[in-house]
Design an enzyme around this catalytic site. Sequence first.
Site, PDB file in Angstrom:
ATOM      1  N   ARG A  37       0.871  -1.182   0.000  1.00  0.00           N
ATOM      2  CA  ARG A  37       0.000   0.000   0.000  1.00  0.00           C
ATOM      3  C   ARG A  37       0.906   1.230   0.000  1.00  0.00           C
ATOM      4  NH1 ARG A  37      -4.313  -2.266   4.419  1.00  0.00           N
ATOM      5  NH2 ARG A  37      -5.799  -3.195   2.972  1.00  0.00           N
ATOM      6  N   ASN A  95       7.373 -10.420   4.674  1.00  0.00           N
ATOM      7  CA  ASN A  95       5.999 -10.208   5.125  1.00  0.00           C
ATOM      8  C   ASN A  95       5.697 -11.099   6.324  1.00  0.00           C
ATOM      9  OD1 ASN A  95       3.308  -9.581   5.404  1.00  0.00           O
ATOM     10  ND2 ASN A  95       2.639 -10.881   3.714  1.00  0.00           N
ATOM     11  N   ASP A 124      -1.878   2.192  11.228  1.00  0.00           N
ATOM     12  CA  ASP A 124      -2.061   1.502   9.955  1.00  0.00           C
ATOM     13  C   ASP A 124      -1.541   2.359   8.802  1.00  0.00           C
ATOM     14  OD1 ASP A 124      -3.047  -0.893  10.783  1.00  0.00           O
ATOM     15  OD2 ASP A 124      -5.147  -0.455  10.384  1.00  0.00           O
ATOM     16  N   ASP A 126      -3.037   2.510   5.780  1.00  0.00           N
ATOM     17  CA  ASP A 126      -4.094   2.928   4.852  1.00  0.00           C
ATOM     18  C   ASP A 126      -5.130   3.838   5.491  1.00  0.00           C
ATOM     19  OD1 ASP A 126      -5.068   0.940   6.521  1.00  0.00           O
ATOM     20  OD2 ASP A 126      -6.293  -0.014   4.982  1.00  0.00           O
ATOM     21  N   ASP A 239      -3.942  -7.198  18.526  1.00  0.00           N
ATOM     22  CA  ASP A 239      -4.215  -6.021  19.345  1.00  0.00           C
ATOM     23  C   ASP A 239      -5.018  -6.378  20.598  1.00  0.00           C
ATOM     24  OD1 ASP A 239      -6.535  -6.621  17.920  1.00  0.00           O
ATOM     25  OD2 ASP A 239      -6.547  -4.752  16.780  1.00  0.00           O
ATOM     26  N   HIS A 263     -10.637   5.185   8.737  1.00  0.00           N
ATOM     27  CA  HIS A 263     -10.249   3.866   8.229  1.00  0.00           C
ATOM     28  C   HIS A 263     -11.397   3.316   7.405  1.00  0.00           C
ATOM     29  CE1 HIS A 263      -9.374  -0.466   8.304  1.00  0.00           C
ATOM     30  NE2 HIS A 263      -8.132  -0.182   8.656  1.00  0.00           N
TER      31      HIS A 263
END
Length: 368
Positions: A37, A95, A124, A126, A239, A263
Site C-alpha cells: 500500500r 511479510n 495503519d 491505509d 491487538d 479507516h
Amino acid sequence: DLETEGGQTLRVEQVRWTVEAPEKIRPTAVTICTMNRADDCLKNLQALAADVSSLETLDTIYVADQGTDLVESRDGFEQVAKDLADKLHYIKQPNLGGAGGFTRGLYEVAGHTATEHANVLFMDDDVLLEPDLVIRMTAFSNRAANPIIVGGQMLNLFHPNQLHVGAEYARLNTLEPGQPVEHSLTTADLLGVDEETLKPNRQERRLDAGYNGWWSCLIPYEVVQATGYPMPFFFQWDDAEYSYRARAHGFPTVTLPGAGVWHADFHMKDWDEWHRYFNLRNSIITAALHSPFNLNLLSRVLLAQLVRYLLGMQYGLSATLIKAVEDFLEGPEVLRDGGVEAMKEIRRIRDQYPETKRHKATDVPGIA
C-alpha cells in the site's frame, strides 16, 4: 475565518488546547506497518512531514515495509525522506503480517536499553491521518497518573462523520471481537442526535476499553517492559490479545475521544477471505489465554459457525474454520515462523473451492 458586524474578516490560526506540562515530556515514536500500500503509506508520511514543525514530541517514524511494491519506489519518497530527515527510519523485511511489522517497530524502540523513546504509536498504513493525533495521544499519555495504553478512535472513511465505536471489548469465550462497552456510541453520527433521547451524540463518559485496534494505538515503554512483545499472530487479534495481557499486568486501555483516524468501513470488507483463518485461530488462542475457556460453549459456537457456512455452500470458508481449529490443536509450534507458512497453506486450501474466487461483475456469463 470569522466576519464581524462591521464587515471585517478576522482569521484565527493555530488554536491549541493545553494542560500543565508533566514533569518529564516523553517523546513518541510512530510505527507504520505497510504491505503493498505504497501510495497510502506515502500520503501519511507526507502528512506528518507537512506538520512536523508542530509535532514537537514526534521523535522518530519507523516504517516496516513488508511488501513487493515498496514505498521507496514512489516519486515522492525521496522528498519526504529529506523533509523528515533523521526522524525517518525505513526498514524492509519479509511479510510477517501486521503483528510482525508492528513488533519490529516496537523492538526498534523498546529493544534497546539506551533508548530515549517512551511511547510507541502504532498506526495503519491505509488510514486518513490528521497529524494532530500524535500531539493529542502523546499529551494524554504523558499526563496519565500511571502508564496506560491509549487508543485512538476509528471513524468510517466512507462516512467521515460516523464513529465506528466509542470503546470496545471482546467476548473471548464466544470469539466475538468489536463489542461496544456499556454507554459507548457505536456506528454513530457525531454530527447527529441520538434517536431515543434526541440529544446530540456526545462522548461525555470515561469508558474503559477492553482493547483498541492498532489503526492508532499508543503503548508506553513501561507496558512493553512488563508485558513483552505482541504474539506472532501474523494478522488479527494481536491487538486484543496484547491489551488483555497488559491488563493482567495492571495496564488498562483507554480509547481517547477526539483522537482518531479515518479507516475503511469494516462492513465494506469481504468476510470470506483467507485472513478469516487467522481471525478464527487467533481468537481461540486468545480465549485460551485470557478467558475461562469453557470448551462446551466454544465447541457449540464453532459448530454453529460451521453449520451456517455449510448450509450457505461456503465450502472454502468451512475448510478455513476446520484448518484454524486443527492448527490451534497443534499447539504453540504453529506460531514459530510468525504465520508465513500458515498464510501460504490456507491460500492453497481455499484455492480448491471455486466460490472463494472473486470475479468482476462484467465477467459473469449470460448477464449483460
